[in-house]
Design an enzyme around this catalytic site. Structure first.
Site, mmCIF file in Angstrom:
data_model
loop_
_atom_site.group_PDB
_atom_site.id
_atom_site.type_symbol
_atom_site.label_atom_id
_atom_site.label_comp_id
_atom_site.label_asym_id
_atom_site.label_seq_id
_atom_site.Cartn_x
_atom_site.Cartn_y
_atom_site.Cartn_z
ATOM 1 N N CYS A 80 -19.923 -4.405 -20.144
ATOM 2 C CA CYS A 80 -19.737 -3.401 -21.192
ATOM 3 C C CYS A 80 -18.400 -2.727 -20.910
ATOM 4 C CB CYS A 80 -20.878 -2.392 -21.109
ATOM 5 S SG CYS A 80 -20.647 -0.944 -22.128
ATOM 6 N N HIS A 124 -19.362 -6.473 -27.592
ATOM 7 C CA HIS A 124 -20.018 -6.824 -28.856
ATOM 8 C C HIS A 124 -19.067 -7.601 -29.782
ATOM 9 C CE1 HIS A 124 -23.108 -3.890 -27.803
ATOM 10 N NE2 HIS A 124 -23.783 -4.206 -28.891
ATOM 11 N N CYS A 175 -14.460 -4.783 -26.403
ATOM 12 C CA CYS A 175 -15.867 -4.383 -26.449
ATOM 13 C C CYS A 175 -16.645 -5.683 -26.441
ATOM 14 C CB CYS A 175 -16.156 -3.604 -27.733
ATOM 15 S SG CYS A 175 -17.922 -3.305 -28.010
ATOM 16 N N GLU A 209 -24.950 -5.634 -33.910
ATOM 17 C CA GLU A 209 -26.370 -5.448 -33.566
ATOM 18 C C GLU A 209 -27.271 -5.809 -34.755
ATOM 19 O OE1 GLU A 209 -28.054 -4.058 -30.726
ATOM 20 O OE2 GLU A 209 -26.247 -3.976 -29.492
ATOM 21 N N ASP A 242 -25.528 -4.248 -20.253
ATOM 22 C CA ASP A 242 -24.754 -3.766 -21.395
ATOM 23 C C ASP A 242 -25.663 -2.811 -22.160
ATOM 24 O OD1 ASP A 242 -22.621 -3.667 -23.371
ATOM 25 O OD2 ASP A 242 -23.933 -4.822 -24.668
ATOM 26 N N SER A 243 -25.090 -2.132 -23.161
ATOM 27 C CA SER A 243 -25.919 -1.247 -23.979
ATOM 28 C C SER A 243 -26.871 -2.042 -24.874
ATOM 29 C CB SER A 243 -25.015 -0.370 -24.841
ATOM 30 O OG SER A 243 -24.210 -1.182 -25.665
HETATM 31 N N1 DGL Z 1 -20.692 -3.578 -25.652
HETATM 32 C C1 DGL Z 1 -20.249 -2.338 -25.181
HETATM 33 C C2 DGL Z 1 -18.793 -2.252 -24.871
HETATM 34 O O1 DGL Z 1 -18.248 -3.264 -24.479
HETATM 35 C C3 DGL Z 1 -20.886 -1.102 -25.731
HETATM 36 C C4 DGL Z 1 -20.831 -0.873 -27.169
HETATM 37 C C5 DGL Z 1 -21.601 0.376 -27.498
HETATM 38 O O2 DGL Z 1 -22.725 0.486 -27.028
HETATM 39 O O3 DGL Z 1 -21.054 1.233 -28.187
HETATM 40 O O4 DGL Z 1 -18.181 -1.223 -24.943
#
Ligand code: DGL
Length: 271
Positions: free
Chosen positions: A77, A191, A189, A157, A14-15
């Site tokens: 992600c 996150h 997402c 984050e 993931d990012s």
């Molecule tokens: N967690 C990621 C997603 O599901 C990336 C969020 C990001 O880096 O902007 O899209």
């Protein structure tokens, strides 16, 4: 399948911290599996970047994980799944699991009214990948309402999952969706499940929140089982964490979220 093959790890990227939501479900469901997690903390966020850039990142992350001799790749992600899943599936010889399809399937199982909301990064919403997948697999008429919520990524984050600021931001982002009479909201997402309590507080308890992590873990299990790649019956396993930039926030959120002290994280350069 040889023991050597089943012992190979599952690779997850993931990012940043978002993929931990998927990692947690995989750790719970697949207790014997070795796992390598890569958080691309040097290049987060992905959600504001172009298709071309996200594909490049997805490729380099996969190459790094392949160098760790993984047996299956989980793209934890949504942004990378939206932009790069087909490319990765075509180019890699190991199985690749994304998060969009499992999330879409779960939303269709849960909706009664056929009114589904999707929140995600700007890139994921712009790609319409959920919308396309929902319409492709759905056998009944549905209404879809989507909304990008870019500030949710930095708030997660930052570790502000229960902060009042996050509540106010969520109220603003979700106001229109609340009026649209959806009964299911896809957290598009990885996150966002970290902010689940706050999102649920704003949406109200009658709206079902779909977090693809659980479904993605189930799909991972199905694929490993079908291919004879499951590592079962082992009492020990390795979980390694790699980051592309040093991040104390990652470590503290990860230990809080996973409910255990963090294994060592190693910072790596990937190109
Ligand atoms: N967690 C990621 C997603 O599901 C990336 C969020 C990001 O880096 O902007 O899209």
């Amino acid at each position: 399948m040889t023991e050597k093959t089943t012992n190979q790890a599952i690779g997850i990227f993931d990012s940043g911290i978002g993929g931990l939501t998927v990692l947690k479900e995989i750790m719970n469901l697949l207790c014997g599996e070795n796992i390598v997690y890569l958080g691309d903390t040097a290049r987060v966020p992905y959600g504001t970047k172009s298709r071309r850039t996200v594909r490049k990142y997805a490729e380099s992350n996969s190459n790094f994980l392949l160098s760790k001799n993984i047996k299956l790749l989980v793209v934890a992600c949504n942004t990378a799944s939206a932009y790069a899943i087909e490319m990765l599936k075509e180019n890699l010889t190991i199985p690749v699991v994304g998060v969009v399809e499992p999330g879409a399937r779960r939303a269709l199982e849960l909706t009664v009214k056929g009114k589904i909301g999707i929140i995600g990064t700007q890139a994921t919403i712009k790609s319409s990948s959920y919308e396309k997948k929902l319409r492709q697999i759905c056998s009944f008429p549905i209404d879809i309402y989507s909304k990008p919520c870019p500030l949710f990524v930095p708030l997660a984050e930052e570790g502000w999952e229960n902060d009042e600021t996050t509540f106010l931001v969520a109220e603003k982002y979700l106001a229109e969706l609340k009026k649209s009479e959806i009964d299911v909201l896809i957290l598009g997402c990885t996150h966002y499940p970290i902010l689940k309590n706050t999102i649920a507080r704003v949406m109200g308890e009658e709206i079902r929140l779909v977090d693809s992590a659980e479904e993605t873990a189930k799909q991972t299990e199905r694929i490993l089982r079908t291919r004879g790649l499951l590592r079962e019956g082992s009492k020990t396993r390795d979980i390694s964490f790699y980051l592309t930039d040093d991040s104390e926030t990652f470590t503290s959120i990860a230990s809080r979220f996973l409910g255990r002290p963090m294994e060592k994280t190693e910072v790596v350069d990937i190109v």
